[in-house]
Design a protein around this motif. Structure first.
Motif, PDB file in Angstrom:
ATOM      1  N   LYS A  93     -30.659  35.292 -30.395  1.00  0.00           N
ATOM      2  CA  LYS A  93     -31.007  34.266 -31.377  1.00  0.00           C
ATOM      3  C   LYS A  93     -32.516  34.126 -31.493  1.00  0.00           C
ATOM      4  N   ALA A  96     -33.902  36.975 -33.480  1.00  0.00           N
ATOM      5  CA  ALA A  96     -33.625  36.786 -34.910  1.00  0.00           C
ATOM      6  C   ALA A  96     -34.602  35.796 -35.531  1.00  0.00           C
ATOM      7  N   LEU A  97     -34.909  34.720 -34.820  1.00  0.00           N
ATOM      8  CA  LEU A  97     -35.850  33.726 -35.335  1.00  0.00           C
ATOM      9  C   LEU A  97     -37.248  34.321 -35.505  1.00  0.00           C
ATOM     10  N   ASP A 100     -37.163  36.827 -38.459  1.00  0.00           N
ATOM     11  CA  ASP A 100     -37.095  36.125 -39.744  1.00  0.00           C
ATOM     12  C   ASP A 100     -38.445  35.524 -40.109  1.00  0.00           C
ATOM     13  N   SER A 101     -39.135  34.956 -39.129  1.00  0.00           N
ATOM     14  CA  SER A 101     -40.449  34.370 -39.374  1.00  0.00           C
ATOM     15  C   SER A 101     -41.453  35.443 -39.782  1.00  0.00           C
ATOM     16  N   ARG A 103     -40.716  38.296 -41.200  1.00  0.00           N
ATOM     17  CA  ARG A 103     -40.345  38.772 -42.542  1.00  0.00           C
ATOM     18  C   ARG A 103     -40.893  37.829 -43.616  1.00  0.00           C
ATOM     19  N   ASP A 104     -40.747  36.533 -43.395  1.00  0.00           N
ATOM     20  CA  ASP A 104     -41.256  35.553 -44.362  1.00  0.00           C
ATOM     21  C   ASP A 104     -42.774  35.659 -44.503  1.00  0.00           C
ATOM     22  N   PRO A 140     -39.652  43.646 -39.017  1.00  0.00           N
ATOM     23  CA  PRO A 140     -38.239  43.378 -39.317  1.00  0.00           C
ATOM     24  C   PRO A 140     -37.371  44.630 -39.433  1.00  0.00           C
TER      25      PRO A 140
END
Length: 207
Positions: A93, A96-97, A100-101, A103-104, A140
């Motif tokens: 998890k 993934a966080l 994702d951060s 990627r943004d 990512p």
């Protein structure tokens, strides 16, 4: 550390490397846990993991998993995930966080991560970071295998694979980028053992 084209270690010497790392890490810990080491992963376990990843893992990471399915409390604060989702749910998890951060943040700076945009970004490199001068990884898109729960990741790069399927391993941090690169998972274990041993020797000399 092996050179490109040389065979990876046999099972006996690879297992000895893991045992040496275990002993070195345990010696350095101030809080002794006496926790049991993860059991080996089966071929079926590894196959299921590869199915989730939609990719094959590198040979030396596969060999590691077949001897020890993951590594909680690995070197430098990292937890190396294994095949068992339930056992490494918290680490997965966190990975993934972080991904994702990243990627943004990448989209904010570079736009949509199309194949062409990512290729140009990676090949351009980053002259401000010597470890990324020739190759700046699009995080990512990599095979993430460990987290330090503080923005740090270890990942395999399928774009940096040799003919045997061995992939470069990156030690990467969200705030500083790539701190270290290794030609394979096996090479990372060797380098980490050497670094930990040097640190232990330095502590001993200073006492």
């Amino acid at each position: 550390m092996r050179a490109k084209g040389e065979p990876i270690m046999n099972d006996e010497t690879f297992r000895a490397l893991i045992v040496a790392l275990r002993a070195t890490l345990e010696k350095a810990r101030t809080n002794k846990t006496n926790a049991a080491w993860p059991p080996p992963a089966s071929d079926a376990d590894i196959a299921a993991m590869e199915q989730r990843l939609h990719a094959r893992v590198s040979p030396s990471y596969r060999r590691f998993l077949s001897m020890q399915d993951g590594w909680p409390d690995y070197a430098f604060g990292f937890t190396i995930v294994g095949t068992r989702v339930a056992a490494f749910e918290t680490a997965m998890k966190d990975i993934a966080l972080t991904v994702d951060s990243e990627r943004d943040a990448w989209i904010d700076s570079h736009g949509e991560p199309t194949s062409e945009a990512v290729m140009q970004y990676e090949q351009a490199g980053d002259e401000l970071n010597p470890n990324e001068a020739d190759w700046c990884p699009y995080v990512p898109g990599k095979m993430h295998i460990a987290t330090d729960f503080n923005g740090g990741l270890l990942f395999l790069d399928p774009e940096r694979a040799d003919a045997d399927g061995e992939m470069e391993v990156f030690r990467w941090y969200a705030d500083t980028g790539t701190q270290a690169r290794f030609i394979s998972f096996e090479a990372m274990l060797h380098a980490d053992l050497a670094e930990l041993g040097a640190a232990e020797q330095s502590r001993t000399c200073s006492d």
